[in-house]
Structure formats: C-alpha cells, structure tokens
Design a protein around this motif. Structure first.
Motif, mmCIF file in Angstrom:
data_model
loop_
_atom_site.group_PDB
_atom_site.id
_atom_site.type_symbol
_atom_site.label_atom_id
_atom_site.label_comp_id
_atom_site.label_asym_id
_atom_site.label_seq_id
_atom_site.Cartn_x
_atom_site.Cartn_y
_atom_site.Cartn_z
ATOM 1 N N GLN A 98 65.751 102.769 18.792
ATOM 2 C CA GLN A 98 66.709 102.487 17.724
ATOM 3 C C GLN A 98 66.860 101.002 17.437
ATOM 4 O O GLN A 98 67.488 100.632 16.455
ATOM 5 N N GLU A 99 66.285 100.150 18.286
ATOM 6 C CA GLU A 99 66.412 98.705 18.075
ATOM 7 C C GLU A 99 65.095 98.008 18.375
ATOM 8 O O GLU A 99 64.406 98.320 19.343
ATOM 9 N N ILE A 100 64.776 97.058 17.513
ATOM 10 C CA ILE A 100 63.629 96.168 17.687
ATOM 11 C C ILE A 100 64.109 94.775 17.308
ATOM 12 O O ILE A 100 64.885 94.613 16.367
ATOM 13 N N ARG A 101 63.647 93.770 18.046
ATOM 14 C CA ARG A 101 64.052 92.393 17.757
ATOM 15 C C ARG A 101 62.849 91.542 17.364
ATOM 16 O O ARG A 101 61.716 91.869 17.688
ATOM 17 N N MET A 102 63.163 90.440 16.697
ATOM 18 C CA MET A 102 62.113 89.548 16.215
ATOM 19 C C MET A 102 62.710 88.174 15.950
ATOM 20 O O MET A 102 63.840 88.077 15.473
ATOM 21 N N TRP A 103 61.964 87.121 16.260
ATOM 22 C CA TRP A 103 62.380 85.759 15.896
ATOM 23 C C TRP A 103 61.864 85.461 14.502
ATOM 24 O O TRP A 103 60.683 85.676 14.214
ATOM 25 N N LEU A 104 62.746 84.987 13.623
ATOM 26 C CA LEU A 104 62.357 84.651 12.257
ATOM 27 C C LEU A 104 63.011 83.342 11.837
ATOM 28 O O LEU A 104 64.112 83.008 12.288
ATOM 29 N N MET A 105 62.347 82.626 10.959
ATOM 30 C CA MET A 105 62.940 81.423 10.384
ATOM 31 C C MET A 105 64.125 81.821 9.509
ATOM 32 O O MET A 105 64.106 82.873 8.871
ATOM 33 N N ASP A 106 65.132 80.958 9.470
ATOM 34 C CA ASP A 106 66.353 81.293 8.732
ATOM 35 C C ASP A 106 66.109 81.529 7.245
ATOM 36 O O ASP A 106 66.768 82.345 6.632
ATOM 37 N N TRP A 107 65.121 80.860 6.638
ATOM 38 C CA TRP A 107 64.885 81.039 5.205
ATOM 39 C C TRP A 107 64.374 82.440 4.863
ATOM 40 O O TRP A 107 64.478 82.876 3.718
ATOM 41 N N VAL A 108 63.844 83.154 5.857
ATOM 42 C CA VAL A 108 63.318 84.492 5.596
ATOM 43 C C VAL A 108 64.450 85.451 5.215
ATOM 44 O O VAL A 108 64.227 86.448 4.529
ATOM 45 N N GLU A 109 65.685 85.105 5.607
ATOM 46 C CA GLU A 109 66.823 85.975 5.303
ATOM 47 C C GLU A 109 66.941 86.246 3.805
ATOM 48 O O GLU A 109 67.299 87.350 3.395
ATOM 49 N N GLU A 110 66.607 85.259 2.991
ATOM 50 C CA GLU A 110 66.687 85.465 1.539
ATOM 51 C C GLU A 110 65.600 86.395 1.020
ATOM 52 O O GLU A 110 65.693 86.916 -0.088
ATOM 53 N N ARG A 111 64.567 86.652 1.815
ATOM 54 C CA ARG A 111 63.470 87.535 1.425
ATOM 55 C C ARG A 111 63.654 88.962 1.934
ATOM 56 O O ARG A 111 62.985 89.878 1.470
ATOM 57 N N VAL A 112 64.514 89.127 2.939
ATOM 58 C CA VAL A 112 64.731 90.446 3.532
ATOM 59 C C VAL A 112 65.987 91.031 2.898
ATOM 60 O O VAL A 112 67.064 90.450 3.014
ATOM 61 N N PRO A 113 65.876 92.157 2.217
ATOM 62 C CA PRO A 113 67.052 92.730 1.555
ATOM 63 C C PRO A 113 68.197 92.966 2.548
ATOM 64 O O PRO A 113 67.966 93.365 3.691
ATOM 65 N N GLU A 114 69.415 92.681 2.080
ATOM 66 C CA GLU A 114 70.594 92.907 2.927
ATOM 67 C C GLU A 114 70.678 94.376 3.302
ATOM 68 O O GLU A 114 70.408 95.253 2.491
ATOM 69 N N SER A 115 71.055 94.588 4.554
ATOM 70 C CA SER A 115 71.116 95.952 5.049
ATOM 71 C C SER A 115 71.993 95.966 6.292
ATOM 72 O O SER A 115 72.078 94.975 7.014
ATOM 73 N N GLU A 116 72.628 97.107 6.541
ATOM 74 C CA GLU A 116 73.405 97.260 7.770
ATOM 75 C C GLU A 116 72.490 97.323 8.988
ATOM 76 O O GLU A 116 72.937 97.179 10.111
ATOM 77 N N GLU A 117 71.203 97.522 8.749
ATOM 78 C CA GLU A 117 70.249 97.647 9.845
ATOM 79 C C GLU A 117 69.760 96.298 10.357
ATOM 80 O O GLU A 117 69.190 96.216 11.433
ATOM 81 N N VAL A 118 69.950 95.237 9.580
ATOM 82 C CA VAL A 118 69.418 93.921 9.929
ATOM 83 C C VAL A 118 70.558 93.000 10.339
ATOM 84 O O VAL A 118 71.492 92.781 9.577
#
Length: 188
Positions: free
Chosen positions: A131-151
């Motif tokens: 049910q959970e997976i983690r990942m390191w991402l640059m902060d600017w990627v947040e604007e590319r990943v659609p908002e979701s309760e899952e993220v």
C-alpha cells in the motif's frame, strides 16, 4: 549545513533545490495491473528500457538529468558491488527498486512520463501487493505530479549541491531544474 552555507558564500557550490522524500500511499490495495518483475540484465528489461526511456526524456525536456542509457542502468544497478536492486516494468514505465530495512520499497530510479508517475506507481504497488512506496524527488517535480490524496510530499529533505565553476561545462545550466532520483544520490 554550515559547510554548505560557507561553500555557497564562496561560490563553490550552488543550491540546486531540495530533494524530498515522497510517499505514495494507497488506502485500498490497488487493483492488479500490467506490471512484471524482470531480471535487470535481460533482453526483456532492455526492451522495457527502449519503450520507457523516450517518455522520460520528453517529459524532462526543460531540465537537466543524467543520461540513463542502457549501460548506465547496468553499471549503476545490475553490477553494483554492494547493493542488490530489483526491476519491474509496465508498458509505460520501468522501475529500479530497493526494499529498505523498514519493509517499504523505494523507487530508486524511474523511467517513464513524469505526469503519469502516480498512476505508474499505483500499478507497481498492485504488482508488489503493497500500500506504500517511497521515492526521493526534486521539489520542482511536485508541480508535474497531479495533486492527490495518495501523494505525500514529506518534510524529510536534503539540499542538492551543484558545482558551477566559472567557464565549466555546467555553468550554462546553473538555473536549470535537475531531475534527481535516489540512484543519483545514494548519500541520502
């Protein structure tokens, strides 16, 4: 922290932004999807790379990133002298994974379209039965990943230090957004 501040003042390093630990948490077990586990050093994995690498490149067209050619993946993950990585692929993404001591999978490297990241990780979670997976991402990627309760963009972060020596090959990229995954930043 002090050394980084001093290095920035001396123009030895520049702040390339924050690398943040992102958690993809699915409250319900995702439905099974078209994802398979692969041996990294296999014809099937190379075929998956050939399918998914162009999508990553296209979605990072306005940023800088390590060229993830086939040899890079093999050298970085398949032939690593200490660590053991696994590989999974869907028709839309290739994942390099590590199971951490806390029992949660980390996506160490991702090849696929950035806008489809959540959807692709949901399919990966279904394949792994988690049910959970983690990942390191640059902060600017947040604007590319659609908002979701899952993220969940966590508070755990590190600063990306970049060297732009005067006249150096990276100087032209000092304002660029960098695509960094844990494969590029094992020190985190």
């Amino acid at each position: 922290g002090r050394q980084m501040k001093m290095a920035r003042r001396l123009s030895l390093y520049h702040d390339g932004g924050d690398v943040r630990l992102v958690s993809f948490h699915f409250t319900q077990q995702p439905e099974s999807a078209d994802v398979v586990s692969l041996e990294l050093n296999s014809a099937a994995a190379k075929s998956a790379w050939q399918q998914t690498y162009p999508a990553l490149n296209a979605s990072l067209s306005d940023s800088c990133h390590v060229d993830r050619d086939w040899r890079y993946l093999l050298e970085r993950y398949c032939y690593h002298p200490e660590k053991s990585y696994t590989c999974a692929a869907s028709p839309h993404a290739l994942f390099i994974l590590s199971l951490f001591p806390d029992g949660i999978y980390r996506v160490i490297d991702y090849l696929g379209e950035i806008g489809q990241l959540t959807q692709n990780i949901r399919a990966l979670a279904a394949h792994l039965g988690v049910q959970e997976i983690r990942m390191w991402l640059m902060d600017w990627v947040e604007e590319r990943v659609p908002e979701s309760e899952e993220v969940h963009w966590g508070d755990i972060k590190a600063s990306l230090a970049l060297m732009y020596p005067e006249g150096g090959s990276f100087e032209a990229h000092c304002q660029a957004k960098w695509w960094i995954t844990l494969g590029d930043a094992d020190f985190i």
